[in-house]
Design a protein around this motif. Structure first.
Motif, PDB file in Angstrom:
ATOM      1  N   CYS A   1       0.868  -1.182   0.000  1.00  0.00           N
ATOM      2  CA  CYS A   1       0.000   0.000   0.000  1.00  0.00           C
ATOM      3  C   CYS A   1       0.901   1.227   0.000  1.00  0.00           C
ATOM      4  O   CYS A   1       1.714   1.402   0.904  1.00  0.00           O
ATOM      5  CB  CYS A   1      -0.896  -0.006   1.233  1.00  0.00           C
ATOM      6  N   LEU A   2       0.783   2.043  -1.031  1.00  0.00           N
ATOM      7  CA  LEU A   2       1.579   3.255  -1.130  1.00  0.00           C
ATOM      8  C   LEU A   2       0.729   4.451  -0.754  1.00  0.00           C
ATOM      9  O   LEU A   2      -0.393   4.590  -1.242  1.00  0.00           O
ATOM     10  CB  LEU A   2       2.065   3.437  -2.570  1.00  0.00           C
ATOM     11  N   THR A   3       1.252   5.313   0.064  1.00  0.00           N
ATOM     12  CA  THR A   3       0.563   6.551   0.415  1.00  0.00           C
ATOM     13  C   THR A   3       1.553   7.702   0.282  1.00  0.00           C
ATOM     14  O   THR A   3       2.760   7.508   0.298  1.00  0.00           O
ATOM     15  CB  THR A   3       0.014   6.516   1.857  1.00  0.00           C
ATOM     16  N   GLY A   4       1.005   8.887   0.161  1.00  0.00           N
ATOM     17  CA  GLY A   4       1.851  10.068   0.073  1.00  0.00           C
ATOM     18  C   GLY A   4       1.080  11.218  -0.532  1.00  0.00           C
ATOM     19  O   GLY A   4      -0.019  11.039  -1.050  1.00  0.00           O
ATOM     20  N   PRO A   5       1.642  12.413  -0.473  1.00  0.00           N
ATOM     21  CA  PRO A   5       0.959  13.582  -1.014  1.00  0.00           C
ATOM     22  C   PRO A   5       0.868  13.512  -2.538  1.00  0.00           C
ATOM     23  O   PRO A   5       1.629  12.784  -3.187  1.00  0.00           O
ATOM     24  CB  PRO A   5       1.831  14.755  -0.562  1.00  0.00           C
ATOM     25  N   PRO A   6      -0.059  14.277  -3.110  1.00  0.00           N
ATOM     26  CA  PRO A   6      -0.200  14.299  -4.565  1.00  0.00           C
ATOM     27  C   PRO A   6       1.094  14.732  -5.256  1.00  0.00           C
ATOM     28  O   PRO A   6       1.818  15.595  -4.757  1.00  0.00           O
ATOM     29  CB  PRO A   6      -1.299  15.336  -4.818  1.00  0.00           C
TER      30      PRO A   6
END
Length: 85
Positions: free
Chosen positions: A3-8
């Protein structure tokens, strides 16, 4: 599962598309892998996947439709629907 998350704008989608194309073009010993792609931001454009495959693997251009058929895309609209998957 990853699962990858981060700001746009940091490259999450690009990285996932790159890994997907590497996976799909890495058939070895008769094994043809598939990918499950869960796009929670509706950021994936099939045209971009075709462009990446065509540029990186021009020798596989006739195989692109078959490669694309091995990507199973899901677009959950809620966290609950994503967890159901």
């Amino acid at each position: 599962m990853v699962c990858l998350t981060g700001p746009p704008g940091v490259g999450k989608t690009q990285w996932c598309l790159y890994i997907t194309t590497k996976l799909l073009t890495a058939a070895r010993g008769g094994v043809h892998p598939s990918a499950i792609y869960i796009d929670t931001e509706s950021a994936v454009r099939p045209e971009r996947i075709v462009e990446m495959m065509t540029n990186r693997y021009p020798e596989l251009s006739s195989d692109i439709p078959q490669l694309l058929s091995r990507i199973h895309m899901f677009h959950p609209k809620t966290a609950a629907s994503m967890l159901e998957m």
